[in-house]
Design a protein around this motif. Structure first.
Motif, PDB file in Angstrom:
ATOM      1  N   GLY A   1       0.742  -1.174  -0.045  1.00 49.70           N
ATOM      2  CA  GLY A   1      -0.203  -0.110  -0.068  1.00 49.70           C
ATOM      3  C   GLY A   1       0.818   1.343   0.007  1.00 49.70           C
ATOM      4  O   GLY A   1       0.663   2.295  -0.872  1.00 49.70           O
ATOM      5  N   ARG A   2       1.870   1.381   0.860  1.00 45.62           N
ATOM      6  CA  ARG A   2       2.696   2.198   0.764  1.00 45.62           C
ATOM      7  C   ARG A   2       3.505   2.488  -0.554  1.00 45.62           C
ATOM      8  O   ARG A   2       3.796   3.656  -0.935  1.00 45.62           O
ATOM      9  CB  ARG A   2       3.793   2.258   1.885  1.00 45.62           C
ATOM     10  N   SER A   3       3.695   1.706  -1.083  1.00 41.01           N
ATOM     11  CA  SER A   3       4.525   1.655  -2.526  1.00 41.01           C
ATOM     12  C   SER A   3       3.608   2.078  -3.318  1.00 41.01           C
ATOM     13  O   SER A   3       3.960   2.846  -4.253  1.00 41.01           O
ATOM     14  CB  SER A   3       4.940   0.273  -2.914  1.00 41.01           C
ATOM     15  N   LEU A   4       2.509   1.910  -3.562  1.00 41.19           N
ATOM     16  CA  LEU A   4       1.266   2.391  -4.193  1.00 41.19           C
ATOM     17  C   LEU A   4       1.236   3.652  -4.186  1.00 41.19           C
ATOM     18  O   LEU A   4       1.021   4.685  -5.083  1.00 41.19           O
ATOM     19  CB  LEU A   4      -0.218   1.624  -4.155  1.00 41.19           C
ATOM     20  N   ASP A   5       1.171   4.408  -2.791  1.00 49.97           N
ATOM     21  CA  ASP A   5       1.254   5.490  -2.558  1.00 49.97           C
ATOM     22  C   ASP A   5       2.449   6.454  -3.121  1.00 49.97           C
ATOM     23  O   ASP A   5       2.491   7.636  -3.587  1.00 49.97           O
ATOM     24  CB  ASP A   5       0.984   5.967  -1.074  1.00 49.97           C
TER      25      ASP A   5
ATOM     26  N   ASP B   1      -2.969   4.707   8.628  1.00 47.66           N
ATOM     27  CA  ASP B   1      -2.009   4.663   9.973  1.00 47.66           C
ATOM     28  C   ASP B   1      -0.887   5.531   9.596  1.00 47.66           C
ATOM     29  O   ASP B   1      -0.486   6.016   8.688  1.00 47.66           O
ATOM     30  CB  ASP B   1      -1.748   3.246   9.901  1.00 47.66           C
ATOM     31  N   THR B   2      -0.053   5.668  10.923  1.00 48.55           N
ATOM     32  CA  THR B   2       0.906   6.633  10.951  1.00 48.55           C
ATOM     33  C   THR B   2       2.182   5.816  10.422  1.00 48.55           C
ATOM     34  O   THR B   2       2.247   4.535  10.230  1.00 48.55           O
ATOM     35  CB  THR B   2       1.287   7.089  12.100  1.00 48.55           C
ATOM     36  N   TRP B   3       3.227   6.756   9.730  1.00 54.19           N
ATOM     37  CA  TRP B   3       4.283   5.963   9.325  1.00 54.19           C
ATOM     38  C   TRP B   3       5.162   5.402  10.338  1.00 54.19           C
ATOM     39  O   TRP B   3       5.838   4.507  10.052  1.00 54.19           O
ATOM     40  CB  TRP B   3       5.017   7.339   8.717  1.00 54.19           C
ATOM     41  N   GLN B   4       4.999   5.819  11.629  1.00 51.05           N
ATOM     42  CA  GLN B   4       5.674   5.279  12.894  1.00 51.05           C
ATOM     43  C   GLN B   4       5.212   3.778  13.198  1.00 51.05           C
ATOM     44  O   GLN B   4       6.209   2.938  13.279  1.00 51.05           O
ATOM     45  CB  GLN B   4       5.417   6.223  14.049  1.00 51.05           C
ATOM     46  N   LEU B   5       3.667   3.630  12.861  1.00 53.87           N
ATOM     47  CA  LEU B   5       3.502   2.106  12.807  1.00 53.87           C
ATOM     48  C   LEU B   5       3.907   1.307  11.893  1.00 53.87           C
ATOM     49  O   LEU B   5       4.532   0.187  11.955  1.00 53.87           O
ATOM     50  CB  LEU B   5       1.707   2.317  12.997  1.00 53.87           C
TER      51      LEU B   5
END
Length: 269
Positions: A195-199, A226-230
């Motif tokens: 998901g983060r890669s898609l973002d 959710d936070t980047w920290q998580l």
């Protein structure tokens, strides 16, 4: 009652005559959700460094000091994984001898090690991972999953807690910390990575799309809430997440190389 005091059964109002006191440490996104649900059945004291009493009261809890929250029958540190060990060191001397400490981290191996290291032997330990969040459980807990890893807790006490959670519609999965972290490295950490890669790629809604693409965008939307920290903590503190990520990247690279090889072999027109 979730405590070990032999409290009276729940009355029709959802409150027991001698209600178990639950202390929640932290007021993050999941902490807010947890307080809202627990306050329907128990007295919930919340320690929040910012002292947001109005918000806590709106959720059904009451603002308290670190000492008062740690002095409850059940204590739930709802803090980032990276802050967990520090908090355990701070509350260790404030806990009642017969209390139960329940963590809600999305990893289990390290938090269990920390709880065993810092908490007195007289304190019971139950590791948990609620497999839901403020978005998926906004209106109901029915059908949501929660993982329980009984570490230092009597069977009768564990069974009482599991029964209570099931009565709320939750699906209880009993596991060990290692088994949990091995599976969650794929089902959660890898999902967040995709998901983060898609973002980062810049994926967005398009007029010409497919149902599969819409599902990818849904994954992007869910994980970026959710936070980047998580996200970073899931990789740092899950012993298996890094390898799963590397295996996934290797697989993606093999697929790309296969496509490029076949493209080179295609005839030109």
């Amino acid at each position: 009652s979730l405590g070990n005091d032999g409290g009276d059964p729940m009355t029709p109002t959802g409150k027991s005559d001698r209600a178990t006191r639950i202390g929640v440490i932290g007021l993050g996104r999941f902490g807010r959700l947890m307080i809202r649900y627990l306050a329907q059945d128990f007295t919930v004291t919340v320690f929040d460094r910012r002292g947001r009493s109005d918000e806590i009261e709106a959720l059904g809890g009451v603002l308290g000091s670190l000492a008062s929250a740690s002095g409850c029958d059940v204590v739930i540190p709802a803090v980032p994984i990276s802050a967990m060990e520090e908090i355990l060191g701070q509350i260790a001397a404030l806990l009642r001898p017969d209390c139960l400490v329940v963590d809600v981290c999305s990893v289990k191996v390290f938090p269990v090690q920390w709880m065993r290291r810092w908490l007195p032997d007289s304190v019971a330990i139950l590791a948990s991972h609620p497999m839901f969040g403020p978005d998926s459980a906004a209106t109901s807990l029915t059908g949501r999953k929660i993982v329980l890893c009984p570490e230092r807790i009597e069977k009768a006490r564990y069974d009482k807690i599991a029964s209570y959670l099931k009565s709320k519609g939750l699906v209880v999965i009993k596991s060990t910390p290692k088994a949990h972290d091995r599976q969650i490295a794929v089902t959660l950490a890898l999902t967040h990575f995709i998901g983060r890669s898609l973002d980062e790629f810049g994926a967005k809604a398009l007029a010409v799309d497919t149902e599969g693409y819409q599902r990818l965008l849904h994954t992007l939307e869910v994980v970026t809430h959710d936070t980047w920290q998580l996200f970073a903590d899931m990789y740092r503190y899950n012993p298996y997440a890094g390898q799963e990520m590397r295996d996934f990247l290797s697989a993606a690279q093999r697929i790309a190389q296969r496509l490029e090889t076949q493209a080179d072999e295609m005839p030109t027109f």
